[in-house]
Design a protein around this motif. Structure first.
Motif, PDB file in Angstrom:
ATOM      1  N   CYS A   1       0.829  -1.222   0.000  1.00  0.00           N
ATOM      2  CA  CYS A   1       0.000   0.000   0.000  1.00  0.00           C
ATOM      3  C   CYS A   1       0.859   1.267   0.000  1.00  0.00           C
ATOM      4  CB  CYS A   1      -0.950   0.001   1.188  1.00  0.00           C
ATOM      5  SG  CYS A   1      -2.194  -1.295   1.099  1.00  0.00           S
ATOM      6  N   SER A   2       1.940   1.252   0.759  1.00  0.00           N
ATOM      7  CA  SER A   2       2.827   2.414   0.779  1.00  0.00           C
ATOM      8  C   SER A   2       3.497   2.617  -0.576  1.00  0.00           C
ATOM      9  CB  SER A   2       3.908   2.235   1.845  1.00  0.00           C
ATOM     10  OG  SER A   2       3.331   2.125   3.117  1.00  0.00           O
ATOM     11  N   VAL A   3       3.873   1.525  -1.216  1.00  0.00           N
ATOM     12  CA  VAL A   3       4.504   1.629  -2.533  1.00  0.00           C
ATOM     13  C   VAL A   3       3.517   2.182  -3.559  1.00  0.00           C
ATOM     14  CG1 VAL A   3       5.638   0.349  -4.387  1.00  0.00           C
ATOM     15  CG2 VAL A   3       6.131  -0.218  -2.012  1.00  0.00           C
ATOM     16  N   VAL A   4       2.252   1.777  -3.466  1.00  0.00           N
ATOM     17  CA  VAL A   4       1.232   2.306  -4.387  1.00  0.00           C
ATOM     18  C   VAL A   4       1.094   3.818  -4.191  1.00  0.00           C
ATOM     19  CG1 VAL A   4      -1.237   2.325  -4.907  1.00  0.00           C
ATOM     20  CG2 VAL A   4      -0.042   0.163  -4.668  1.00  0.00           C
ATOM     21  N   GLN A   5       1.077   4.275  -2.946  1.00  0.00           N
ATOM     22  CA  GLN A   5       0.967   5.715  -2.683  1.00  0.00           C
ATOM     23  C   GLN A   5       2.163   6.471  -3.246  1.00  0.00           C
ATOM     24  OE1 GLN A   5       0.505   5.880   1.556  1.00  0.00           O
ATOM     25  NE2 GLN A   5      -1.725   5.677   1.441  1.00  0.00           N
ATOM     26  N   ILE A   6       3.362   5.922  -3.057  1.00  0.00           N
ATOM     27  CA  ILE A   6       4.564   6.577  -3.577  1.00  0.00           C
ATOM     28  C   ILE A   6       4.543   6.581  -5.100  1.00  0.00           C
ATOM     29  CG2 ILE A   6       7.077   6.434  -3.711  1.00  0.00           C
ATOM     30  CD1 ILE A   6       6.969   5.142  -0.889  1.00  0.00           C
ATOM     31  N   ALA A   7       4.119   5.473  -5.703  1.00  0.00           N
ATOM     32  CA  ALA A   7       4.081   5.383  -7.164  1.00  0.00           C
ATOM     33  C   ALA A   7       3.060   6.358  -7.749  1.00  0.00           C
ATOM     34  CB  ALA A   7       3.762   3.955  -7.594  1.00  0.00           C
ATOM     35  N   LYS A   8       1.897   6.477  -7.119  1.00  0.00           N
ATOM     36  CA  LYS A   8       0.895   7.448  -7.592  1.00  0.00           C
ATOM     37  C   LYS A   8       1.438   8.864  -7.475  1.00  0.00           C
ATOM     38  CE  LYS A   8      -3.214   4.685  -6.677  1.00  0.00           C
ATOM     39  NZ  LYS A   8      -4.443   4.561  -5.875  1.00  0.00           N
ATOM     40  N   ARG A   9       2.130   9.128  -6.393  1.00  0.00           N
ATOM     41  CA  ARG A   9       2.739  10.451  -6.214  1.00  0.00           C
ATOM     42  C   ARG A   9       3.810  10.698  -7.286  1.00  0.00           C
ATOM     43  NH1 ARG A   9       2.522  13.973  -1.425  1.00  0.00           N
ATOM     44  NH2 ARG A   9       3.868  15.668  -2.025  1.00  0.00           N
ATOM     45  N   TRP A  10       4.580   9.657  -7.607  1.00  0.00           N
ATOM     46  CA  TRP A  10       5.614   9.752  -8.634  1.00  0.00           C
ATOM     47  C   TRP A  10       4.989  10.055 -10.000  1.00  0.00           C
ATOM     48  CZ3 TRP A  10       6.851   6.992 -13.058  1.00  0.00           C
ATOM     49  CH2 TRP A  10       8.121   7.245 -13.597  1.00  0.00           C
ATOM     50  N   PHE A  11       3.908   9.340 -10.345  1.00  0.00           N
ATOM     51  CA  PHE A  11       3.218   9.611 -11.613  1.00  0.00           C
ATOM     52  C   PHE A  11       2.688  11.035 -11.637  1.00  0.00           C
ATOM     53  CE2 PHE A  11       3.091   5.032 -12.435  1.00  0.00           C
ATOM     54  CZ  PHE A  11       3.281   5.015 -13.805  1.00  0.00           C
ATOM     55  N   GLY A  12       2.130  11.502 -10.521  1.00  0.00           N
ATOM     56  CA  GLY A  12       1.612  12.861 -10.452  1.00  0.00           C
ATOM     57  C   GLY A  12       2.689  13.908 -10.587  1.00  0.00           C
ATOM     58  N   SER A  13       3.841  13.680  -9.966  1.00  0.00           N
ATOM     59  CA  SER A  13       4.916  14.669 -10.040  1.00  0.00           C
ATOM     60  C   SER A  13       5.521  14.753 -11.438  1.00  0.00           C
ATOM     61  CB  SER A  13       6.007  14.350  -9.018  1.00  0.00           C
ATOM     62  OG  SER A  13       6.681  13.165  -9.369  1.00  0.00           O
ATOM     63  N   HIS A  14       5.358  13.701 -12.227  1.00  0.00           N
ATOM     64  CA  HIS A  14       5.836  13.719 -13.610  1.00  0.00           C
ATOM     65  C   HIS A  14       4.714  14.052 -14.596  1.00  0.00           C
ATOM     66  CE1 HIS A  14       9.187  11.648 -11.677  1.00  0.00           C
ATOM     67  NE2 HIS A  14       9.905  12.095 -12.691  1.00  0.00           N
TER      68      HIS A  14
ATOM     69  N   SER B   1      -4.305   5.346 -15.290  1.00  0.00           N
ATOM     70  CA  SER B   1      -5.349   5.218 -14.272  1.00  0.00           C
ATOM     71  C   SER B   1      -4.774   4.681 -12.970  1.00  0.00           C
ATOM     72  CB  SER B   1      -6.457   4.283 -14.769  1.00  0.00           C
ATOM     73  OG  SER B   1      -5.972   2.949 -14.837  1.00  0.00           O
ATOM     74  N   GLN B   2      -5.500   4.884 -11.893  1.00  0.00           N
ATOM     75  CA  GLN B   2      -5.064   4.401 -10.584  1.00  0.00           C
ATOM     76  C   GLN B   2      -4.982   2.882 -10.562  1.00  0.00           C
ATOM     77  OE1 GLN B   2      -7.212   6.030  -7.282  1.00  0.00           O
ATOM     78  NE2 GLN B   2      -7.020   8.117  -8.025  1.00  0.00           N
ATOM     79  N   GLU B   3      -5.909   2.228 -11.262  1.00  0.00           N
ATOM     80  CA  GLU B   3      -5.897   0.773 -11.317  1.00  0.00           C
ATOM     81  C   GLU B   3      -4.640   0.266 -12.009  1.00  0.00           C
ATOM     82  OE1 GLU B   3      -8.476   2.642 -12.275  1.00  0.00           O
ATOM     83  OE2 GLU B   3     -10.031   2.142 -10.825  1.00  0.00           O
ATOM     84  N   THR B   4      -4.199   0.979 -13.046  1.00  0.00           N
ATOM     85  CA  THR B   4      -2.981   0.589 -13.749  1.00  0.00           C
ATOM     86  C   THR B   4      -1.769   0.709 -12.847  1.00  0.00           C
ATOM     87  OG1 THR B   4      -3.952   1.307 -15.842  1.00  0.00           O
ATOM     88  CG2 THR B   4      -1.566   1.050 -15.785  1.00  0.00           C
ATOM     89  N   VAL B   5      -1.699   1.792 -12.075  1.00  0.00           N
ATOM     90  CA  VAL B   5      -0.588   1.969 -11.140  1.00  0.00           C
ATOM     91  C   VAL B   5      -0.587   0.835 -10.118  1.00  0.00           C
ATOM     92  CG1 VAL B   5       0.441   3.481  -9.401  1.00  0.00           C
ATOM     93  CG2 VAL B   5      -0.565   4.458 -11.453  1.00  0.00           C
ATOM     94  N   GLU B   6      -1.759   0.489  -9.594  1.00  0.00           N
ATOM     95  CA  GLU B   6      -1.853  -0.591  -8.616  1.00  0.00           C
ATOM     96  C   GLU B   6      -1.361  -1.908  -9.206  1.00  0.00           C
ATOM     97  OE1 GLU B   6      -5.953  -0.476  -7.534  1.00  0.00           O
ATOM     98  OE2 GLU B   6      -5.708   1.298  -6.266  1.00  0.00           O
ATOM     99  N   LEU B   7      -1.707  -2.174 -10.466  1.00  0.00           N
ATOM    100  CA  LEU B   7      -1.268  -3.408 -11.117  1.00  0.00           C
ATOM    101  C   LEU B   7       0.228  -3.399 -11.413  1.00  0.00           C
ATOM    102  CD1 LEU B   7      -4.288  -4.022 -13.487  1.00  0.00           C
ATOM    103  CD2 LEU B   7      -3.640  -5.370 -11.480  1.00  0.00           C
ATOM    104  N   LEU B   8       0.767  -2.249 -11.803  1.00  0.00           N
ATOM    105  CA  LEU B   8       2.206  -2.162 -12.059  1.00  0.00           C
ATOM    106  C   LEU B   8       3.004  -2.403 -10.774  1.00  0.00           C
ATOM    107  CD1 LEU B   8       2.321   0.895 -14.478  1.00  0.00           C
ATOM    108  CD2 LEU B   8       2.860  -1.478 -15.042  1.00  0.00           C
ATOM    109  N   VAL B   9       2.508  -1.876  -9.669  1.00  0.00           N
ATOM    110  CA  VAL B   9       3.180  -2.109  -8.389  1.00  0.00           C
ATOM    111  C   VAL B   9       3.014  -3.566  -7.969  1.00  0.00           C
ATOM    112  CG1 VAL B   9       3.204  -1.506  -5.940  1.00  0.00           C
ATOM    113  CG2 VAL B   9       2.997   0.288  -7.651  1.00  0.00           C
ATOM    114  N   ALA B  10       1.839  -4.140  -8.210  1.00  0.00           N
ATOM    115  CA  ALA B  10       1.619  -5.549  -7.873  1.00  0.00           C
ATOM    116  C   ALA B  10       2.584  -6.442  -8.636  1.00  0.00           C
ATOM    117  CB  ALA B  10       0.179  -5.939  -8.174  1.00  0.00           C
TER     118      ALA B  10
END
Length: 131
Positions: free
Chosen positions: A64-77, A84-93
């Motif tokens: 869960c922490s990695v998903v939050q960091i990854a979403k933040r990373w996508f947002g900062s770029h 989509s958020q679901e795609t980020v969750e799957l990439l982290v999974a």
């Protein structure tokens, strides 16, 4: 609400106003595609996604922490509108479920680095990623 709890409320198509002890609360429902876009296939896909992600989050503590960091990373770029958020969750999974020869990430930072490594080293032109 008024019959069950004695709380006054006013509803429209866009929002519900709840009046409680001198305070007013406005509740809005936001959907990406609107009510017309809710199909049984889309709901079924969302339920399957949620079930799978819940299992990964339960099995791997830092997920869960990695998903939050990854979403933040996508947002900062400035990539959030394109991914989509679901795609980020799957990439982290993928970083947790397909660790290849490396051990499963034990912390949120090692999980995030594995996520970035997966993004940079995966042969996107040659094949699709299956999680």
């Amino acid at each position: 609400l008024e019959r069950s709890f004695g709380i006054q409320s006013v509803g429209t198509d866009d929002f519900v106003d709840i009046l409680f002890e001198g305070y007013a609360f406005r509740l809005r429902l936001h959907t990406m595609s609107g009510p017309a876009g809710l199909t049984s296939a889309g709901i079924g896909r969302a339920i399957k996604h949620h079930t799978a992600i819940s299992g990964v989050a339960t099995k791997y503590r830092p997920y869960c922490s990695v998903v939050q960091i990854a979403k933040r990373w996508f947002g900062s770029h400035l990539l959030s509108p394109h991914v989509s958020q679901e795609t980020v969750e799957l990439l982290v999974a993928e970083a947790f479920c397909n660790p290849s020869c490396l051990p499963t990430p034990a912390s949120h930072w090692s999980g995030f680095l594995r996520f970035l490594y997966g993004l940079s080293s995966f042969p996107w032109e040659e094949r699709a990623m299956y999680v």
